[in-house]
Design a protein around this motif. Structure first.
Motif, PDB file in Angstrom:
ATOM      1  N   GLU A 103       0.846  -1.207   0.000  1.00  0.00           N
ATOM      2  CA  GLU A 103       0.000   0.000   0.000  1.00  0.00           C
ATOM      3  C   GLU A 103       0.880   1.255   0.000  1.00  0.00           C
ATOM      4  O   GLU A 103       2.004   1.197   0.499  1.00  0.00           O
ATOM      5  N   ASN A 105      -1.896   1.395  -2.999  1.00  0.00           N
ATOM      6  CA  ASN A 105      -1.869   0.836  -4.352  1.00  0.00           C
ATOM      7  C   ASN A 105      -2.897   1.461  -5.288  1.00  0.00           C
ATOM      8  O   ASN A 105      -2.933   1.136  -6.474  1.00  0.00           O
ATOM      9  N   ASN A 106      -3.747   2.320  -4.750  1.00  0.00           N
ATOM     10  CA  ASN A 106      -4.723   3.038  -5.574  1.00  0.00           C
ATOM     11  C   ASN A 106      -5.568   2.122  -6.451  1.00  0.00           C
ATOM     12  O   ASN A 106      -5.968   2.526  -7.536  1.00  0.00           O
ATOM     13  N   GLU A 110      -8.299   5.014  -5.148  1.00  0.00           N
ATOM     14  CA  GLU A 110      -8.337   5.097  -3.689  1.00  0.00           C
ATOM     15  C   GLU A 110      -7.590   6.331  -3.211  1.00  0.00           C
ATOM     16  O   GLU A 110      -6.361   6.374  -3.226  1.00  0.00           O
ATOM     17  N   ASN A 126      -3.971   1.782   4.840  1.00  0.00           N
ATOM     18  CA  ASN A 126      -4.372   1.388   3.493  1.00  0.00           C
ATOM     19  C   ASN A 126      -5.043   2.579   2.824  1.00  0.00           C
ATOM     20  O   ASN A 126      -5.691   3.374   3.496  1.00  0.00           O
ATOM     21  N   ASP A 127      -4.848   2.704   1.510  1.00  0.00           N
ATOM     22  CA  ASP A 127      -5.647   3.689   0.783  1.00  0.00           C
ATOM     23  C   ASP A 127      -6.896   2.968   0.286  1.00  0.00           C
ATOM     24  O   ASP A 127      -6.824   1.845  -0.226  1.00  0.00           O
TER      25      ASP A 127
HETATM   26 CA    CA Z   1      -5.328   0.191  -1.152  1.00  0.00          CA
END
Ligand code: CA
Ligand code: 2F8
Length: 146
Positions: A103, A105-106, A110, A126-127
């Motif tokens: 992360e 990681n979009n 995200e 996390n995103d």
């Molecule tokens: Ca993510």
């Protein structure tokens, strides 16, 4: 140094786990507004000390089965303005992140960050999509009284 009733003073700041957040989850923007209505904002975790304090704070709310905290908590960190450039709500750029492995990681656009109160990795971030519904943690500056 003092915090408003219901808020907890830790690591030079005041944390608040909104009552509503124990029962519901919401989108990042609404979580933010909930904090603002209480005189704060989503947490800005710009030091490891603050992160450790937050971890201890969240743990005081853990029920015996740990069920309360299976979901993540929105924090005051977003890259909505400039993809890949993570900024805290106070406008400062992220220096030290505590991202989970892999992360941010979009995946699926995200732009909002959440924290998961896990031991290993420690407080993994996390995103997630800002429209995802999560719990949230507020922070406000302590006031000096007297
Ligand atoms: Ca993510
Ligand atoms: O495996 C990591 C991945 O897990 C979920 O997607 C399957 C997360 N999605 C949400 O939280 C909505 C991703 O953000 C995460 O990277």
């Amino acid at each position: 140094r003092h915090c408003a009733p219901g808020w907890t003073f830790l690591s030079s700041t005041c944390f608040y786990f909104p009552f509503a957040s124990t029962y519901s989850r919401t989108v990042w923007q609404e979580a933010r507004q909930s904090c603002q209505r209480l005189g704060g904002d989503l947490v800005v975790l710009d030091s490891r000390d603050k992160q450790v304090a937050l971890f201890n704070f969240i743990n005081t709310f853990r029920n015996p089965s740990g069920i309360l905290h299976l979901s993540g908590f929105w924090i005051g960190l977003t890259d909505a303005e400039d993809e890949g450039v993570w900024k805290w709500l106070d406008g400062t750029k992220l220096k030290e992140g505590f991202w989970s492995i892999g992360e941010p990681n979009n995946v699926n656009n995200e732009d909002c960050a959440a924290i998961y109160p896990t031991d290993n990795p420690f407080m993994a971030w996390n995103d997630a999509p800002c429209e995802f519904r999560l719990k949230w943690i507020c922070e406000s500056a302590p006031r000096s009284i007297g």
